[in-house]
Design an enzyme around this catalytic site. Structure first.
Site, short mmCIF file in Angstrom:
data_model
loop_
_atom_site.label_atom_id
_atom_site.label_comp_id
_atom_site.label_asym_id
_atom_site.label_seq_id
_atom_site.Cartn_x
_atom_site.Cartn_y
_atom_site.Cartn_z
N LYS A 188 88.82 83.41 106.45
CA LYS A 188 88.41 83.97 108.21
C LYS A 188 88.39 82.12 109.20
O LYS A 188 87.74 81.45 108.80
CB LYS A 188 87.00 84.65 108.23
CG LYS A 188 85.98 85.06 109.57
CD LYS A 188 86.83 85.17 110.49
CE LYS A 188 85.31 84.43 111.12
NZ LYS A 188 85.19 83.58 112.59
N GLU A 262 78.31 73.99 103.84
CA GLU A 262 78.72 72.87 104.07
C GLU A 262 78.08 72.74 105.22
O GLU A 262 78.69 73.06 106.54
CB GLU A 262 79.87 72.25 104.41
CG GLU A 262 80.43 72.21 102.88
CD GLU A 262 79.64 70.18 102.29
OE1 GLU A 262 78.81 70.12 103.26
OE2 GLU A 262 80.39 70.19 101.03
N CYS A 297 80.18 66.91 111.54
CA CYS A 297 78.95 67.18 110.94
C CYS A 297 78.21 65.81 110.75
O CYS A 297 77.06 65.66 110.08
CB CYS A 297 78.83 67.71 109.64
SG CYS A 297 80.50 68.85 109.80
N GLU A 399 71.17 68.11 116.25
CA GLU A 399 72.18 68.31 115.82
C GLU A 399 73.15 68.61 117.49
O GLU A 399 72.64 69.68 117.71
CB GLU A 399 72.82 68.76 115.00
CG GLU A 399 74.17 68.51 115.34
CD GLU A 399 75.53 68.83 113.92
OE1 GLU A 399 75.05 70.38 114.15
OE2 GLU A 399 75.76 68.68 112.46
N GLY A 472 72.90 71.49 103.20
CA GLY A 472 73.69 72.76 102.79
C GLY A 472 73.61 72.29 101.38
O GLY A 472 72.75 72.10 100.16
P1 ADP Z 1 79.88 76.76 114.75
O1 ADP Z 1 78.10 76.03 115.88
O2 ADP Z 1 80.53 75.47 114.25
O3 ADP Z 1 80.59 77.75 115.70
P2 ADP Z 1 78.75 78.61 113.32
O4 ADP Z 1 78.25 78.85 111.68
O5 ADP Z 1 78.47 79.70 114.66
O6 ADP Z 1 79.22 77.40 114.45
O7 ADP Z 1 80.42 79.02 113.01
C1 ADP Z 1 81.47 78.70 111.70
C2 ADP Z 1 82.30 79.88 110.93
O8 ADP Z 1 81.30 80.81 110.72
C3 ADP Z 1 83.07 80.57 111.86
O9 ADP Z 1 83.92 81.30 111.77
C4 ADP Z 1 82.12 82.28 112.78
O10 ADP Z 1 82.63 82.53 112.96
C5 ADP Z 1 81.42 82.30 111.71
N1 ADP Z 1 79.93 82.51 111.67
C6 ADP Z 1 79.59 82.97 112.62
N2 ADP Z 1 78.50 84.07 112.34
C7 ADP Z 1 79.15 84.88 111.14
C8 ADP Z 1 78.00 85.52 110.58
N3 ADP Z 1 76.46 86.14 110.56
N4 ADP Z 1 78.24 85.79 109.10
C9 ADP Z 1 79.85 85.10 108.58
N5 ADP Z 1 80.22 84.07 109.62
C10 ADP Z 1 79.56 83.43 110.17
#
Ligand code: ADP
Length: 497
Positions: A188, A262, A297, A399, A472
């Site tokens: 994804k 991570e 990160c 962060e 992580g």
């Molecule tokens: P960032 O602040 O870097 O956007 P996130 O952790 O929100 O960090 O996003 C990192 C990835 O996790 C993205 O691909 C995002 O779409 C996905 N993501 C965000 N929320 C969820 C969730 N509840 N379940 C699975 N994947 C998620």
């Protein structure tokens, strides 16, 4: 399979890849037919529309991966490795194109960041491609009448969820080992940067069998969560925020499947009085990843400089960062591009405001915003070095994921080790000193998964990378990462009597 020719026009490529997932070897629209806009963050111009994935698309991708897995696992590990190494060569031939597309959708400068990332991606595939024959087990002298061995078995279908900051590289370090180990994969992508990783999949598609890897674009809750929760996904590898990491851990715990997480960091850099000033200042610039607007990160975002060197270090750091040119991410002369999105831009600016409001704190603003009127709406933030922040400031503890370096003065080595470790994160740490004893002591006592002395390298194929504490679970980028995170160990006992 027709060979894809590299192109130099990232705009045309973004349009070409618009509205598509890659499932079972084909570019297909979302089942709902819906899309979402992807922008060039340096101008806010819409460059394409990504397919808006949901649970139905997840179901189709996982089904394809599940169907492809047994045949993929039946190939010898060396043969899988050979194909993955061939992907590395194909990706290298497309490195320039991938770098350009990355610069377009993420705002990361082409010369200093996006192009570099594209070549690490090819390296990651080449590295793991050579490790097929390392998927070996042990023989155990359990009984003279029995042959007892352990083997490494693939898990099945792996779900990979990636962020936008170095999406190509982070994807490579997940899917290359997963594939060599005999798994198939559903990725994804991050909503901000879906196209370069989709292009990578299109390139892999020339080499690997249909369904072995699949890619979906979409948002976290609607597309990422169903992937984690899907009953046929046996392992999830995630890179992103702590908050999302916890949500994924909770979902995975319902199914009792393993996860690699991570997550974030607030990495300390300690500069002792006896350090080489020039090297340490350059290390702070590299470590802070100013060229990526600090969106890393591992960013060395807490810089502790011993008393005698402090003022000279600050002057030299500000002078050097001042020389970095902010501008159009796609232009060769640009050192620093833009922040990835409005949301991140607002977030980073809110931290800068908090810092400016803190009693005793001083903001040293560096470089110049681009003057080009075409970039007037871009998410550019001038790098800032803060001094005088307190240890419990939100800028010290949280962060920021932006070009904000926090510098602190210290006197005593014991004191600085304690301050460096006083963080809920534990990803990376560096120490700069010419005293061997201090260096060795610090490598033992710094609470981080990745500790460096007198240098500030980033992730390299072959070196285990990952964090402790809230940074992580698990490691990536190494042989151990493939063995421990993408296989399970089977014990086989054969009774010869
Ligand atoms: P960032 O602040 O870097 O956007 P996130 O952790 O929100 O960090 O996003 C990192 C990835 O996790 C993205 O691909 C995002 O779409 C996905 N993501 C965000 N929320 C969820 C969730 N509840 N379940 C699975 N994947 C998620």
């Amino acid at each position: 399979m027709p060979q894809i020719q590299p192109t130099t026009d990232p705009h045309a490529l973004a349009r070409e890849l618009s509205g598509k997932h890659l499932i079972d070897g084909s570019l297909v629209p979302a089942k709902s037919g819906k899309t979402f806009a992807v922008i060039y963050p340096a101008t806010q111009e819409v460059v394409g529309e990504a397919a808006l994935g949901d649970a139905d698309d997840v179901a189709a991708a996982v089904e394809a991966a599940k169907r492809a897995q047994p045949a993929w696992a039946r190939r010898s590990a060396r043969e899988r490795g050979k194909l993955v190494a061939e992907c590395g060569r194909a990706l290298q031939a497309h490195a320039e194109e991938l770098g350009r597309l990355m610069a377009l959708e993420s705002g990361k400068a082409l010369r200093t960041e996006s192009r570099v990332e594209a070549s690490v991606v090819a390296d990651a595939f080449t590295f793991y491609g050579g490790l097929g024959s390392e998927l070996k087990g042990e023989s155990v002298p359990f009984s003279p009448d029995m042959m007892t061995v352990t083997t490494r078995e693939p898990i099945g279908v792996v779900g990979a969820i990636i962020p936008w900051n170095v999406p190509m590289m982070l994807m490579a370090f997940k899917i290359a080992p997963a594939l060599v180990a005999g798994n198939t994969v559903v990725v994804k992508s991050a909503e901000e940067a879906p196209f370069a990783v989709l292009r990578i999949c299109q390139i892999l598609n020339q080499v690997l069998p249909e369904g072995t890897f699949n890619m979906l674009s979409g948002f976290g809750p609607e597309c990422g969560a169903p992937l984690v929760q899907h009953p046929d996904v046996g392992k999830v590898s995630f890179t992103g925020s702590v908050e999302t990491g916890k949500a994924i851990y909770a979902m995975a715990s319902e199914k009792l499947i393993p996860v690699t997480l991570e997550l974030g960091g607030k990495s300390p850099m300690i500069v002792m009085d006896d350090a080489d000033l020039e090297r340490a200042v350059q290390g702070a610039i590299t470590g802070m990843r100013f060229s990526r607007q600090g969106q890393s990160c591992t960013a060395s975002s807490r810089i502790y400089v011993q008393d005698k060197l402090h003022d000279r270090f600050l002057d030299a750091l500000v002078e050097r960062v001042n020389k970095m040119k902010m501008g159009d991410p796609l232009a060769e002369e640009t050192d620093i591009g833009s922040i990835v999105s409005q949301q991140q831009y607002d977030r980073v600016n809110s931290y800068i405001q908090i810092g400016r409001g803190e009693a005793g704190a001083e903001a040293h603003v560096c470089s110049e915003l681009p003057e080009d009127p075409r970039l007037a709406k871009g998410f550019f933030v001038q790098p800032v070095v803060f001094t005088g922040l307190s240890d419990d400031s939100r800028l010290t503890t949280e962060e920021i994921f932006g070009p904000v370096a926090c510098m602190y003065r210290f006197d005593d080595y014991e004191e600085v080790i304690q301050r460096a470790n006083a963080s809920e994160y534990g990803l990376a740490a560096t120490i700069w000193t010419t005293d061997l004893k201090t260096a060795l002591d610090a490598t033992r006592r710094l609470e981080a998964g990745f500790v460096q002395v007198n240098q500030n390298l980033v992730v390299q194929p072959g070196l285990s990378y990952g964090g402790i504490k809230k940074s992580g679970l698990g490691r990536e980028a190494s042989l151990e990462a493939m063995l421990e995170h993408f296989t399970h160990k089977k014990t086989v006992i054969m009774n010869m009597t």
